[in-house]
Design an enzyme around this catalytic site. Sequence first.
Site, PDB file in Angstrom:
ATOM      1  N   LEU A   1       0.858  -1.177   0.000  1.00 30.88           N
ATOM      2  CA  LEU A   1       0.000   0.000   0.000  1.00 30.88           C
ATOM      3  C   LEU A   1       0.897   1.230   0.000  1.00 30.88           C
ATOM      4  O   LEU A   1       1.793   1.343   0.839  1.00 30.88           O
ATOM      5  CB  LEU A   1      -0.897   0.028   1.243  1.00 30.88           C
ATOM      6  CG  LEU A   1      -2.247  -0.692   1.200  1.00 30.88           C
ATOM      7  CD1 LEU A   1      -2.984  -0.476   2.515  1.00 30.88           C
ATOM      8  CD2 LEU A   1      -3.095  -0.230   0.044  1.00 30.88           C
ATOM      9  N   ASP A   2       0.670   2.139  -0.927  1.00 34.02           N
ATOM     10  CA  ASP A   2       1.477   3.358  -0.995  1.00 34.02           C
ATOM     11  C   ASP A   2       1.343   4.157   0.297  1.00 34.02           C
ATOM     12  O   ASP A   2       0.327   4.061   0.998  1.00 34.02           O
ATOM     13  CB  ASP A   2       1.031   4.226  -2.179  1.00 34.02           C
ATOM     14  CG  ASP A   2       1.391   3.601  -3.514  1.00 34.02           C
ATOM     15  OD1 ASP A   2       2.310   2.755  -3.546  1.00 34.02           O
ATOM     16  OD2 ASP A   2       0.755   3.953  -4.526  1.00 34.02           O
ATOM     17  N   PRO A   3       2.334   4.982   0.622  1.00 34.68           N
ATOM     18  CA  PRO A   3       2.281   5.774   1.863  1.00 34.68           C
ATOM     19  C   PRO A   3       1.038   6.654   1.977  1.00 34.68           C
ATOM     20  O   PRO A   3       0.531   6.864   3.083  1.00 34.68           O
ATOM     21  CB  PRO A   3       3.551   6.624   1.784  1.00 34.68           C
ATOM     22  CG  PRO A   3       4.502   5.800   0.967  1.00 34.68           C
ATOM     23  CD  PRO A   3       3.636   5.129  -0.068  1.00 34.68           C
ATOM     24  N   ASN A   4       0.530   7.164   0.837  1.00 37.29           N
ATOM     25  CA  ASN A   4      -0.628   8.057   0.902  1.00 37.29           C
ATOM     26  C   ASN A   4      -1.957   7.308   0.821  1.00 37.29           C
ATOM     27  O   ASN A   4      -3.014   7.922   0.646  1.00 37.29           O
ATOM     28  CB  ASN A   4      -0.558   9.110  -0.205  1.00 37.29           C
ATOM     29  CG  ASN A   4      -0.560   8.496  -1.598  1.00 37.29           C
ATOM     30  OD1 ASN A   4      -0.567   7.262  -1.743  1.00 37.29           O
ATOM     31  ND2 ASN A   4      -0.563   9.328  -2.623  1.00 37.29           N
ATOM     32  N   VAL A   5      -1.912   5.978   0.945  1.00 35.07           N
ATOM     33  CA  VAL A   5      -3.119   5.154   0.913  1.00 35.07           C
ATOM     34  C   VAL A   5      -3.273   4.453   2.257  1.00 35.07           C
ATOM     35  O   VAL A   5      -2.306   3.941   2.819  1.00 35.07           O
ATOM     36  CB  VAL A   5      -3.041   4.097  -0.220  1.00 35.07           C
ATOM     37  CG1 VAL A   5      -4.284   3.209  -0.223  1.00 35.07           C
ATOM     38  CG2 VAL A   5      -2.857   4.784  -1.573  1.00 35.07           C
TER      39      VAL A   5
END
Length: 303
Positions: free
Chosen positions: A37-41
């Site tokens: 999961l991307d940091p902004n998700v």
Amino acid sequence: MDGILALYKERGMTSNDAVFKCRKLFKTRRVGHSGTLDPNVDGVLPICVGKATKVVNYLMDSGKVYMGQIILGFATETEDLDGAVVEQQRLVRPFSDQEIDQAMQALCGDLIQIPPMYSAIKVNGRRLYDYARKGEEVVRPKRQIHVDYFKQTKPSSFDENRGQQTIFFEVGCGKGTYVRTLAVDLGKKLGVPAVMSDLTRLKSGGFMIGQAVSLAQLESLSADQLAQALAPVDHALEAFAHHELSEKQWAFVKNGGFLAPSYVNGGQVVPKLVLMYQGKARAVYKYNEPKARYQPEQMIDLS
């Protein structure tokens, strides 16, 4: 401890950060996640602990569900709001729900997707984001993905001053799908630049977001409570047929022995078979049709 944790990953941390913190909490290095999961998700990030790390790939094969937002009217280098704007186009009118729904429907089923440059896919031993940060060109590998559904969750909103339209969506998809790229492709279907502006993973590895626990919640638990927070290893294997081994069969399987189909699963042949002993998933065997036998695909717990 062995099992699978439904972690709620908050925004601002990487998936590897989450793994590092779980290693400290569970006091073991044998920890891995099943799908970045991307940091902004934010959202569900299944974490495998102990012997469960051997079933990560089976967890990744299960479907995922996301909800989020897409803005029509500009695009960025990263396909989300973290990157610099690379294209802008004011919308003179909003797209109708029917136009959006038709474009979404065209992005369902089996698709060929090219992953974004700002992603962790490796090409020639280097991450794509490494090439992107250094401004280097590289041919990105095409990959086949599957989108179960892609739909609006409520009416879109139109900002007349900015000439931008925000779409609120939910998508169900298979492994390897970049939702950022799906957002960009939706814009292409509509003929305008687009960017994914918000994303939350609602489901992954068979866990719903309501089942997920945060790191802060885990930090307040005792060792016994941490163990209880883990789903059994077999959670990742629920889609496959199961066979309870006899003591004699278990002694054979521990050494990687082959099994004749007439002696397991009631004689019914299946592509994959989970072998259980004393209530624990011990191995996944696959059926070798030319040789008419089950043979090891993944050994899990031989203790």
